[in-house]
Design an enzyme around this catalytic site. Structure first.
Site, PDB file in Angstrom:
ATOM      1  N   ASP A  67      10.332  -2.753  -1.163  1.00 17.01           N
ATOM      2  CA  ASP A  67      10.184  -1.402  -0.621  1.00 17.01           C
ATOM      3  C   ASP A  67      11.224  -1.097   0.449  1.00 17.01           C
ATOM      4  O   ASP A  67      11.958  -1.984   0.890  1.00 17.01           O
ATOM      5  CB  ASP A  67       8.765  -1.203  -0.062  1.00 17.01           C
ATOM      6  CG  ASP A  67       8.279  -2.392   0.765  1.00 17.01           C
ATOM      7  OD1 ASP A  67       9.116  -3.212   1.181  1.00 17.01           O
ATOM      8  OD2 ASP A  67       7.062  -2.494   1.001  1.00 17.01           O
ATOM      9  N   ASP A 136      -4.851  -4.172   5.624  1.00 10.84           N
ATOM     10  CA  ASP A 136      -5.788  -3.393   4.800  1.00 10.84           C
ATOM     11  C   ASP A 136      -5.727  -3.808   3.321  1.00 10.84           C
ATOM     12  O   ASP A 136      -6.234  -3.106   2.451  1.00 10.84           O
ATOM     13  CB  ASP A 136      -5.500  -1.888   4.943  1.00 10.84           C
ATOM     14  CG  ASP A 136      -4.084  -1.521   4.485  1.00 10.84           C
ATOM     15  OD1 ASP A 136      -3.337  -2.418   4.023  1.00 10.84           O
ATOM     16  OD2 ASP A 136      -3.716  -0.329   4.572  1.00 10.84           O
ATOM     17  N   HIS A 138      -2.949  -4.174   1.460  1.00 12.23           N
ATOM     18  CA  HIS A 138      -1.888  -3.596   0.621  1.00 12.23           C
ATOM     19  C   HIS A 138      -0.827  -4.624   0.254  1.00 12.23           C
ATOM     20  O   HIS A 138      -0.601  -5.586   0.989  1.00 12.23           O
ATOM     21  CB  HIS A 138      -1.263  -2.344   1.259  1.00 12.23           C
ATOM     22  CG  HIS A 138      -0.377  -2.576   2.444  1.00 12.23           C
ATOM     23  ND1 HIS A 138      -0.585  -1.979   3.659  1.00 12.23           N
ATOM     24  CD2 HIS A 138       0.755  -3.308   2.602  1.00 12.23           C
ATOM     25  CE1 HIS A 138       0.368  -2.328   4.504  1.00 12.23           C
ATOM     26  NE2 HIS A 138       1.194  -3.145   3.892  1.00 12.23           N
ATOM     27  N   GLU A 143      -0.929   1.421  -0.536  1.00  6.26           N
ATOM     28  CA  GLU A 143      -2.050   1.558   0.382  1.00  6.26           C
ATOM     29  C   GLU A 143      -3.373   1.740  -0.360  1.00  6.26           C
ATOM     30  O   GLU A 143      -3.387   2.047  -1.556  1.00  6.26           O
ATOM     31  CB  GLU A 143      -1.800   2.779   1.273  1.00  6.26           C
ATOM     32  CG  GLU A 143      -0.554   2.671   2.151  1.00  6.26           C
ATOM     33  CD  GLU A 143      -0.752   1.753   3.359  1.00  6.26           C
ATOM     34  OE1 GLU A 143      -1.501   0.759   3.252  1.00  6.26           O
ATOM     35  OE2 GLU A 143      -0.138   2.028   4.402  1.00  6.26           O
TER      36      GLU A 143
HETATM   37  C1  GLP Z   1       4.673  -3.986   5.382  1.00  2.00           C
HETATM   38  C2  GLP Z   1       5.397  -4.366   4.099  1.00  2.00           C
HETATM   39  C3  GLP Z   1       4.592  -5.374   3.303  1.00  2.00           C
HETATM   40  C4  GLP Z   1       4.165  -6.518   4.214  1.00  2.00           C
HETATM   41  C5  GLP Z   1       3.328  -5.987   5.339  1.00  2.00           C
HETATM   42  C6  GLP Z   1       2.808  -7.071   6.261  1.00  2.00           C
HETATM   43  O1  GLP Z   1       3.668  -3.072   5.162  1.00  2.00           O
HETATM   44  N1  GLP Z   1       5.664  -3.225   3.287  1.00  2.00           N
HETATM   45  O2  GLP Z   1       5.379  -5.843   2.222  1.00  2.00           O
HETATM   46  O3  GLP Z   1       3.451  -7.468   3.463  1.00  2.00           O
HETATM   47  O4  GLP Z   1       4.138  -5.088   6.081  1.00  2.00           O
HETATM   48  O5  GLP Z   1       3.686  -7.309   7.315  1.00  2.00           O
HETATM   49  P1  GLP Z   1       3.631  -8.590   8.248  1.00  2.00           P
HETATM   50  O6  GLP Z   1       4.134  -9.719   7.404  1.00  2.00           O
HETATM   51  O7  GLP Z   1       4.572  -8.280   9.379  1.00  2.00           O
HETATM   52  O8  GLP Z   1       2.229  -8.769   8.657  1.00  2.00           O
END
Ligand code: GLP
Length: 259
Positions: A67, A136, A138, A143
């Protein structure tokens, strides 16, 4: 779904990196799906160590990232392209031309997403998809309330994700986090041949519980991974704390990994 519960984030990152190193050694033309966030950074460091040690080369590997924030240029220090260059691509011998991240500034974002899907298909699909998980539940930026068959598209972030992502990035300022992103779809992710998901810390307990032991629902998009035949979850004890069958998963996965 195999759940590998490790004593520490470091141990989990090492095991996940070993799995990728082994796959790239066996097939130097591996197609990788890559993730951002704070979670995979330790694994990327371990992958880089293996390259430095001459164990493996990424010269022929191609990658597609999950993304990108809508509206951020690739040069922006909070863009996912910038993150990948700094945290992985500059540390390994991959050819930057073989790395793909959705363009957050695309004039026609829906076309950008459709083209991205085609590129992945033309590459023969993703061999190994790396994932983190949002608090959450995702995956990528899909989402709660996203169709479990969604394809790469423009998506809208929830206030909780904006808050989470401001905590470690954007200097903690929620108002600076873009509210939209271009994201691989849930259906797109599920087509990867193998999936490695990392989850660390207390903040991921509920997400992991929903994904591993909850019902399959669009309100925890990661739960669809229960339907995938080859998913490896590498987590720490804090993230796994709420799982009912944690001892069983730990024993089964350790046996399978020969640990
Ligand atoms: C963002 C990304 C996800 C990732 C998530 C968790 O939302 N789009 O791909 O898994 O963050 O982030 P973190 O690893 O910093 O908890």
């Amino acid at each position: 779904m195999e759940v590998v519960i490790c004593k520490s984030k470091g141990e989990a990152s090492k095991l996940a990196a070993e799995m990728i190193t082994k796959a790239v050694k066996a097939n130097p033309k591996t197609v990788l799906g890559l993730a951002t966030g704070s979670t995979p950074v330790g694994m990327y460091d371990e992958m880089a160590k293996a390259v430095k040690a001459g164990e493996v080369s990424y010269k022929q590997v191609r990658s597609w990232n999950l993304d990108e924030y809508y509206g951020l240029p690739p040069t922006h220090d909070q863009s996912y392209r910038y993150f990948m260059n700094k945290n992985l691509f500059e540390k390994i011998d991959i050819d930057l031309a073989n790395t793909h991240v959705l363009d957050g500034l695309a004039a026609d974002p829906e076309k950008e997403c459709a083209d991205y899907e085609k590129q992945i298909k033309d590459a023969g699909g993703i061999d190994i998809q790396v994932l983190g998980i949002g608090s959450d539940g995702h995956i990528a930026f899909n989402e709660p309330g996203t169709s479990l068959t969604s394809r790469t598209s423009v998506v809208y972030l929830t206030p909780s994700t904006i808050k989470d992502n401001a905590r470690l990035f954007f200097g903690g300022d929620e108002s600076k986090v873009p509210t939209r992103a271009l994201s691989m779809g849930v259906g797109t992710i599920c087509e990867a041949k193998k999936i490695i998901l990392l989850a660390f810390g207390e903040n991921k307990q509920d997400a992991l519980l929903g994904m591993v032991e909850g019902g399959i629902t669009q309100f925890c998009t990661a739960s669809i991974l229960q339907m995938h035949p080859d998913v490896w979850v590498f987590c720490d004890e804090a993230a796994a704390a709420k799982l009912k069958l944690k001892e069983y998963y730990a024993w089964r996965s350790a046996t399978k990994l020969g640990k």
